[in-house]
Design a protein around this motif. Structure first.
Motif, mmCIF file in Angstrom:
data_model
loop_
_atom_site.group_PDB
_atom_site.id
_atom_site.type_symbol
_atom_site.label_atom_id
_atom_site.label_comp_id
_atom_site.label_asym_id
_atom_site.label_seq_id
_atom_site.Cartn_x
_atom_site.Cartn_y
_atom_site.Cartn_z
ATOM 1 N N VAL A 298 0.835 -1.212 0.000
ATOM 2 C CA VAL A 298 0.000 0.000 0.000
ATOM 3 C C VAL A 298 0.866 1.255 0.000
ATOM 4 N N VAL A 299 2.171 1.083 -0.193
ATOM 5 C CA VAL A 299 3.087 2.210 -0.375
ATOM 6 C C VAL A 299 3.925 1.932 -1.605
ATOM 7 N N PRO A 300 4.356 2.981 -2.312
ATOM 8 C CA PRO A 300 5.159 2.762 -3.523
ATOM 9 C C PRO A 300 6.503 2.116 -3.198
ATOM 10 N N GLU A 301 7.036 1.387 -4.154
ATOM 11 C CA GLU A 301 8.340 0.760 -3.990
ATOM 12 C C GLU A 301 9.403 1.826 -3.775
ATOM 13 N N GLY A 302 10.294 1.574 -2.820
ATOM 14 C CA GLY A 302 11.369 2.522 -2.550
ATOM 15 C C GLY A 302 11.023 3.590 -1.541
ATOM 16 N N GLY A 303 9.824 3.516 -0.930
ATOM 17 C CA GLY A 303 9.441 4.496 0.073
ATOM 18 C C GLY A 303 10.370 4.428 1.274
ATOM 19 N N VAL A 304 10.567 5.581 1.951
ATOM 20 C CA VAL A 304 11.536 5.641 3.042
ATOM 21 C C VAL A 304 10.946 5.152 4.363
ATOM 22 N N GLY A 305 9.655 5.292 4.551
ATOM 23 C CA GLY A 305 9.002 4.806 5.770
ATOM 24 C C GLY A 305 9.534 5.499 7.027
ATOM 25 N N PRO A 306 9.276 4.970 8.246
ATOM 26 C CA PRO A 306 8.393 3.820 8.435
ATOM 27 C C PRO A 306 6.931 4.154 8.160
ATOM 28 N N SER A 307 6.191 3.154 7.729
ATOM 29 C CA SER A 307 4.789 3.335 7.361
ATOM 30 C C SER A 307 3.910 2.525 8.300
ATOM 31 N N TYR A 308 2.829 3.130 8.754
ATOM 32 C CA TYR A 308 1.917 2.433 9.669
ATOM 33 C C TYR A 308 0.483 2.567 9.169
ATOM 34 N N PRO A 309 0.060 1.709 8.242
ATOM 35 C CA PRO A 309 -1.312 1.790 7.738
ATOM 36 C C PRO A 309 -2.327 1.690 8.874
ATOM 37 N N SER A 310 -3.458 2.387 8.692
ATOM 38 C CA SER A 310 -4.430 2.454 9.786
ATOM 39 C C SER A 310 -5.831 1.991 9.407
ATOM 40 N N GLU A 311 -6.363 2.417 8.281
ATOM 41 C CA GLU A 311 -7.757 2.118 7.950
ATOM 42 C C GLU A 311 -7.912 1.814 6.474
ATOM 43 N N VAL A 312 -8.892 0.960 6.176
ATOM 44 C CA VAL A 312 -9.154 0.528 4.805
ATOM 45 C C VAL A 312 -10.636 0.714 4.499
ATOM 46 N N VAL A 313 -10.929 1.223 3.305
ATOM 47 C CA VAL A 313 -12.298 1.490 2.861
ATOM 48 C C VAL A 313 -12.458 0.954 1.448
ATOM 49 N N VAL A 314 -13.580 0.296 1.181
ATOM 50 C CA VAL A 314 -13.841 -0.272 -0.143
ATOM 51 C C VAL A 314 -14.973 0.487 -0.817
ATOM 52 N N ASP A 315 -14.777 0.796 -2.076
ATOM 53 C CA ASP A 315 -15.785 1.430 -2.925
ATOM 54 C C ASP A 315 -17.048 0.566 -2.977
ATOM 55 N N PRO A 316 -18.236 1.144 -2.761
ATOM 56 C CA PRO A 316 -19.471 0.354 -2.827
ATOM 57 C C PRO A 316 -19.667 -0.359 -4.162
ATOM 58 N N GLY A 317 -19.045 0.175 -5.223
ATOM 59 C CA GLY A 317 -19.123 -0.472 -6.523
ATOM 60 C C GLY A 317 -18.119 -1.591 -6.703
ATOM 61 N N GLY A 318 -17.208 -1.746 -5.734
ATOM 62 C CA GLY A 318 -16.248 -2.839 -5.782
ATOM 63 C C GLY A 318 -15.083 -2.639 -6.728
#
Length: 349
Positions: free
Chosen positions: A240-260
């Motif tokens: 969920v982050v581009p390759e080569g990102g420096v980070g650190p990354s801490y994902p928190s929440e995920v949302v899905v489009d109602p249309g999928g």
């Protein structure tokens, strides 16, 4: 509200960090703009909220993310939230998430690594806890996974099962909720890759797939969900982050489009929103863009009922930022923000 172009939003925040508690706001469906109508600081650290619109009045439920651990109900029929009865202990520490499941409210207790069920009474207030399931296990990231840490709990789309995402044990636990008594019966658990630290899960609108966002590694685990047997099956991971990102990354929440078609994830550390394309079957996801979240430390991400706007609760910059979504690409464009100290959650209704 008298205006069909407006709906409501509720913002949770950490009172211990200067937040105002629970904020109520009107939402302009055309622009996405938020206008605060009232607030309540009657509960300490109401960091996560859930709205129930199925009773005689609209009721908002909140955790009290404290060592003692409690949940509370608010009447939100007026411009400001009004506490319904005293906060109710959850029998565990650090409840960090909650969900409405029929006649009960479920809390995920991060500190104790458990899930609690509390009955909803006739007036919408909460009764004493009737169910508690404690998780067991640990993970390889010793400073974060020495013990279970339930981070999210939610019913599946069929209403037959309760899923609890546990960061400390790298697993998703499945239980059955007795609708009459509120008792929770453990059914099984799905292990995920060790050290990923799963945090939150969201279902595809088809009800047959689910996406687990991992906090300790910035990845999304795509899963197949069998509602008949209550089994979650991991299919693969995607970043969920581009390759080569420096980070650190801490994902928190995920949302899905109602249309999928799209999925969005908030990524703290990077202060970004990840945009992922979902393939037609729902069994694959691909990162297509990463855009600034409009603030610092996006703890929560929410989609407005219209599906046109996406909202990030930026905890450390103290604001809620909203974005207009491109219906063809899923890309969010920042269109406004509202000051909200120590913002931690946004829900709509």
């Amino acid at each position: 509200m008298g205006d069909t172009r407006r709906t409501r939003a509720f913002i949770g925040s950490f009172t211990s960090a200067g937040g105002r508690g629970v904020l109520a706001a009107e939402v302009d469906q055309d622009t996405g703009a938020l206008s605060v109508t009232g607030a309540s600081d009657a509960v300490a650290d109401p960091s996560f909220l859930a709205l129930a619109l199925d009773g005689p009045r609209d009721v908002l439920y909140a955790v009290s993310e404290t060592d003692a651990g409690a949940a509370a109900a608010f009447d939100v029929t007026g411009p400001a939230p009004r506490l319904l009865g005293a906060p109710v202990p959850v029998g565990a520490s650090g409840p960090t998430h909650l969900a409405v499941a029929g006649g009960h409210v479920l809390t995920a207790n991060y500190g104790s690594g458990s899930v609690t069920s509390l009955p909803r009474t006739a007036d919408g207030s909460l009764g004493a806890a009737t169910g508690l399931v404690r998780h067991e296990g640990s993970g390889p990231v010793t400073d974060r996974q020495a013990a279970p840490h339930a981070h999210q709990v939610l019913p599946d789309p069929s209403g037959r099962w309760v899923l609890a995402v546990d960061l400390g044990t790298d697993s998703v636990a499945v239980s059955a909720l007795d609708p009459a008594t509120g008792a929770l019966r453990p059914h099984g658990a799905t292990p995920l890759r060790p050290g990923t630290g799963p945090r939150h899960l969201a279902f595809h609108p088809d009800g047959r797939h689910a996406y687990v966002l991992n906090e300790l590694e910035p990845t999304l685990t795509v899963c197949r969900w069998d509602a008949q047997d209550g089994v979650l099956e991991p299919l693969g991971e995607t970043p969920v982050v581009p390759e080569g990102g420096v980070g650190p990354s801490y994902p928190s929440e995920v949302v899905v489009d109602p249309g999928g078609r799209f999925l969005w994830a908030a990524v703290r550390g990077d202060d970004t929103l990840a945009v992922l394309a979902l393939y037609e079957t729902g069994e694959n996801a691909r990162l297509v863009a990463s855009v600034p979240c409009g603030g610092h430390w996006p703890r929560d991400l929410a989609l407005a009922p219209s599906g046109h706007h996406l909202y990030a609760a930026n905890e450390r910059s103290g604001d809620v930022t909203w974005f207009t979504l491109d219906p063809e690409t899923g890309l969010p464009t920042r269109t406004g923000s509202l000051p909200a100290p120590a913002a931690s959650c946004v829900v709509f209704g």
